[in-house]
Design an enzyme around this catalytic site. Structure first.
Site, PDB file in Angstrom:
ATOM      1  N   ASP A   1       0.953  -0.788  -0.272  1.00 20.12           N
ATOM      2  CA  ASP A   1      -0.328  -0.088  -0.191  1.00 20.12           C
ATOM      3  C   ASP A   1       0.566   1.397   0.208  1.00 20.12           C
ATOM      4  OD1 ASP A   1      -2.510   1.313  -0.026  1.00 20.12           O
ATOM      5  OD2 ASP A   1      -3.209   1.581   2.350  1.00 20.12           O
ATOM      6  N   ILE A   2       1.402   1.746  -0.910  1.00 24.21           N
ATOM      7  CA  ILE A   2       2.783   2.687  -0.904  1.00 24.21           C
ATOM      8  C   ILE A   2       2.445   3.685  -1.528  1.00 24.21           C
ATOM      9  CG2 ILE A   2       4.725   3.300  -2.652  1.00 24.21           C
ATOM     10  CD1 ILE A   2       5.515   0.695  -0.286  1.00 24.21           C
TER      11      ILE A   2
END
Length: 171
Positions: A13-14
């Site tokens: 979940d960058i």
């Protein structure tokens, strides 16, 4: 990110909300490992999509297991947004977004910011490749490429300290 990958952790979940910058300290920290998983992902249910769609790699959106190169794609989206002020794929619906991420190449950075170097555009384009095997081999290589681009011609780029390195004042 390279440190997490070395420990077998994929962030998944960058996105900008998960990157904290401390300018006075010269530090960037990756936060919110809430959807992170082990790289082997054998303990995760197949087909579960976790993350933020605009930043997710094509293989993640298709429900395939994420790995370190999936995070590098997401980092490429973040870099694209940082450098252009927009996302590489901005569609009106989730279905259109999924199709675009799966099939359409990201625009060339220079089509939005002509003053950017071709080398920088190439590094970001490589991170945004649809096939994971065409992305940088690991986060350290991507970081090294970016550090090299930030150096004046002929300068030697400094090497980043190893994880856990503590500088001694006056040393």
């Amino acid at each position: 990110l390279a440190h997490a990958h070395a420990l077998g952790v994929v962030h998944r979940d960058i996105k900008p909300a998960n990157v904290m910058i401390d300018l006075p300290a010269g530090q960037i920290k990756l936060t919110d490992f809430g959807v992170a998983g082990l790289a082997d992902l054998s303990r995760t249910r197949t087909g579960v999509v976790l993350g933020t769609p605009h930043y997710m790699a094509p293989e993640q959106l298709a429900g395939a297991p994420a790995d370190a190169r999936s995070d590098l794609y997401s980092l490429g989206v973040l870099l694209f947004q940082l450098l252009t002020g927009r996302l590489p794929h901005e569609q009106a619906s989730l279905g259109e977004l999924l199709r675009a991420v799966a099939r359409e190449p990201a625009p060339d950075l220079r089509s939005l910011r002509p003053e950017l170097s071709p080398a920088l555009a190439a590094v970001v384009a490589q991170a945004l490749q649809k096939q994971p095997a065409r992305r940088p081999a690991d986060a350290n290589r991507l970081a090294d490429a970016l550090v090299d681009l930030a150096q004046p011609p002929g300068a030697v780029a400094p090497k980043a300290p190893e994880p856990g390195f503590k500088a001694t004042p006056g040393a």
